[in-house]
Scaffold this motif. Structure first.
Motif, short mmCIF file in Angstrom:
data_model
loop_
_atom_site.label_atom_id
_atom_site.label_comp_id
_atom_site.label_asym_id
_atom_site.label_seq_id
_atom_site.Cartn_x
_atom_site.Cartn_y
_atom_site.Cartn_z
N SER A 33 -21.31 26.43 29.54
CA SER A 33 -20.54 25.93 28.25
C SER A 33 -21.27 24.40 28.05
O SER A 33 -21.29 23.66 29.08
N TYR A 150 -29.26 23.46 24.20
CA TYR A 150 -28.67 23.08 22.78
C TYR A 150 -29.55 21.80 22.54
O TYR A 150 -30.14 20.96 23.42
N ILE A 186 -26.80 20.54 17.14
CA ILE A 186 -25.72 19.97 16.73
C ILE A 186 -25.99 18.53 16.17
O ILE A 186 -26.91 17.93 16.77
N LEU A 228 -23.16 23.03 14.07
CA LEU A 228 -22.16 22.01 14.01
C LEU A 228 -22.78 20.77 13.47
O LEU A 228 -23.81 20.24 14.13
N VAL A 267 -14.63 19.54 22.18
CA VAL A 267 -15.36 20.65 21.55
C VAL A 267 -15.91 21.28 22.71
O VAL A 267 -16.51 20.70 23.89
N GLU A 268 -16.02 22.72 22.86
CA GLU A 268 -16.39 23.42 23.80
C GLU A 268 -17.41 24.43 23.10
O GLU A 268 -16.78 25.09 22.12
N ILE A 269 -18.54 24.68 23.35
CA ILE A 269 -19.60 25.25 22.83
C ILE A 269 -20.07 26.50 23.92
O ILE A 269 -20.47 26.10 25.02
N ASN A 270 -19.90 27.90 23.63
CA ASN A 270 -20.77 28.93 24.43
C ASN A 270 -21.46 29.72 23.35
O ASN A 270 -20.86 30.54 22.68
N SER A 272 -22.90 30.60 20.30
CA SER A 272 -22.66 30.46 18.87
C SER A 272 -21.16 30.09 18.62
O SER A 272 -20.43 29.96 17.44
N LYS A 273 -20.27 30.37 19.75
CA LYS A 273 -18.87 30.17 19.80
C LYS A 273 -18.41 28.80 19.89
O LYS A 273 -18.82 28.29 20.92
N ILE A 274 -17.80 28.12 19.10
CA ILE A 274 -17.23 26.76 19.00
C ILE A 274 -15.56 26.87 18.92
O ILE A 274 -15.10 27.17 17.90
N GLU A 276 -12.61 23.87 19.31
CA GLU A 276 -12.54 22.45 19.01
C GLU A 276 -10.76 22.20 18.81
O GLU A 276 -10.10 23.10 18.32
#
Length: 282
Positions: A33, A150, A186, A228, A267-270, A272-274, A276
């Motif tokens: 992540s 990313y 992003i 994002l 913010v934590e992104i896995n 397409s799951k965001i 925050e």
């Protein structure tokens, strides 16, 4: 007797008490992540010792409570750019260099409007001081960081010696070229894309909303891999969507919720799951 700011009296206490309140709230088992903090509009000013100590408090807090970050993103108006030469920029850099992780910056209208106008801290100086070509790909006044699958784009939306903002054709072409690669992307910039605070004065909207936002939305927000955007400038928090892209404007760091409670966004992104949330230094 030296002057002690109000923050100086409670700085140590805050550092000791913050840990139990936020410990482990950001941990994730997914080692792939992306984890970072967005800070914008800190307006550090060497004539305001509280603003300098606030930045120092931010570094202490992040180093103690968010030890697994990939980086910290600073969204402009980082320092007020009103000190002689580049003394405030140097002080800001010295402070953020104390972070345990890398940091990446874009300019705001303060950095693009040095006082006096012929002050040495201009775009070229900003790039030399804050753009590390060993870590990011620099293109004109913009940059690209590629990590963990990313793409993070730092786009300069500033107009020299002005408060309003636009994306140049060069900036838009660079962003489109990156988006066409297909990786989840992003965007970090200073000026927000919408009148999210529902302002009614044309002068106010011109100052705060990216002036060519309609063209920008047509050219950039049609890419499904733009997941994002992170902006600032207005100091008012907002989380909305533009054509499926999560568009975040983080509350200005200069606007604490209470004594020494300076706002930032974790913010934590896995994929397409965001996930925050707003966090505070105390």
């Amino acid at each position: 007797m030296p002057k002690i700011s109000r923050r100086g009296f409670i700085k140590s206490a805050m550092a000791m008490t913050a840990a139990p309140l936020l410990a482990n709230t950001h941990e994730s088992e997914d080692k792939n992540s992306l984890k970072f903090i967005h800070i914008t509009d800190s307006h550090m000013d060497l004539e305001d010792q509280d603003s300098v100590e606030a930045m120092e408090l931010m570094v202490t807090f992040i180093n103690a409570e968010y030890k697994d970050l990939d980086f910290v993103l600073f969204g402009g108006d980082n320092f007020n750019n009103n000190a002689p030469g580049n003394t405030d920029a140097l002080r800001f850099k010295k402070i953020i260099d104390g972070l345990h992780c890398p940091s990446y910056l874009v300019r705001g209208n303060k950095e693009s409007s040095p006082k006096p106008q012929d002050d040495s801290q201009n775009l070229d100086d900003f790039k030399t001081m804050f753009f590390d070509a060993n870590k990011i790909h620099v293109h004109g006044k913009d940059w690209l960081l590629s990590t963990k699958g990313y793409n993070i784009l730092g786009l300069d939306s500033c107009v020299e010696h002005a408060n309003n903002g636009v994306y140049t054709d060069e900036t838009l072409a660079f962003a489109q070229k990156v988006l066409e690669k297909g990786a989840p992307t992003i965007v970090l910039n200073h000026h927000p894309y919408t009148n999210y605070w529902k302002g009614t004065e044309a002068k106010d909207i011109h100052k705060y909303v990216l002036n060519n936002t309609d063209a920008v939305q047509k050219r950039l927000f049609t890419y499904s891999n733009l997941i994002l955007t992170l902006s600032g400038h207005k100091h008012i928090d907002s989380v909305t969507k533009i054509n499926g892209t999560k568009a975040i404007v983080t509350r200005g760091f200069i606007r604490p919720l209470d004594l020494d409670m300076y706002p930032m966004r974790y913010v934590e992104i896995n994929g397409s799951k965001i996930d925050e949330k707003l966090i505070y230094t105390a």
